[in-house]
Design an enzyme around this catalytic site. Sequence first.
Site, short mmCIF file in Angstrom:
data_model
loop_
_atom_site.label_atom_id
_atom_site.label_comp_id
_atom_site.label_asym_id
_atom_site.label_seq_id
_atom_site.Cartn_x
_atom_site.Cartn_y
_atom_site.Cartn_z
CG ASP A 112 -12.33 -38.01 61.64
OD1 ASP A 112 -12.76 -38.00 60.46
OD2 ASP A 112 -11.32 -38.66 61.98
CG ASP B 151 -18.83 -38.55 40.84
OD1 ASP B 151 -17.86 -38.58 41.62
OD2 ASP B 151 -19.43 -37.51 40.54
CE LYS C 28 0.28 -36.92 51.27
NZ LYS C 28 1.09 -37.67 50.28
CD GLU D 139 -18.80 -46.40 48.55
OE1 GLU D 139 -17.86 -45.94 47.88
OE2 GLU D 139 -19.06 -46.03 49.71
CG ASP E 243 -10.85 -39.37 50.79
OD1 ASP E 243 -10.03 -38.78 51.53
OD2 ASP E 243 -10.50 -40.22 49.95
CB THR F 10 -19.79 -44.36 60.29
OG1 THR F 10 -18.71 -43.44 60.51
CG2 THR F 10 -21.08 -43.58 60.13
CE LYS F 11 -13.22 -49.78 58.28
NZ LYS F 11 -12.97 -50.50 57.00
CD GLU G 230 -19.35 -41.08 64.90
OE1 GLU G 230 -19.69 -40.27 65.78
OE2 GLU G 230 -20.17 -41.71 64.21
#
Length: 205
Positions: free
Chosen positions: A151, A92, A119, A65, A115, A184-185, A187
């Site tokens: 998603d 990273d 866009k 993370e 992420d 997960t959050k 999700e």
Amino acid sequence: MTPGQRQALERLWPRYGLDLPDGALDLDQAFGRQAPRTLEIGFGMGDALLALAAAHPQQDFIGVEVYPPGIGSFLLRVEQAGLSNVRVICADAVEVLARHLPAASLDRLLVLFPDPWPKKRHHKRRLVNAAFLDLAARVLRCGGQLHIATDWADYAAAIGEVLQGSPDFAPSPLLADATGRPETKYERRGQRLGHDIHEFRVRRR
């Protein structure tokens, strides 16, 4: 970062954190044993990683993370759960896969709801692409599993296309359903927005 997160990070990092060397990490030394190992990229709040580590004490789990506040909160939860099979890297993920993990050192690699960079002009920033699959293939053992979930429908289409074009991965029929992966959050947020969940489970050839 809150004072509590900062204090947790300072106090618990020596116990759970992995500082990156110039070369590859010695994972056996980091955990003090040899065991099957799972790495999750971008664990966020750490819900999935914590649940998996608690359910499988005979396995080792590594989280990568880049946000120190989230790491501080997660380390507190790891301590409260009394877990000894979790380590965390703050860096990273691409650099970690390319430079700091030994080849064929992982049994499973999780990329859960990365992420989406929704866009179009930002799509080049998305993690999962052909170059990422090359790195994933390097660190996964033969038969090791890569599990990706998103998603975002257009991201899912791109992931499916790049997986289909990879010579290093094949579908993993043993993981044909969603069992074994905690929710997960991100999700749950996607489901509240009415998004379909797209899962990809493949194995290293």
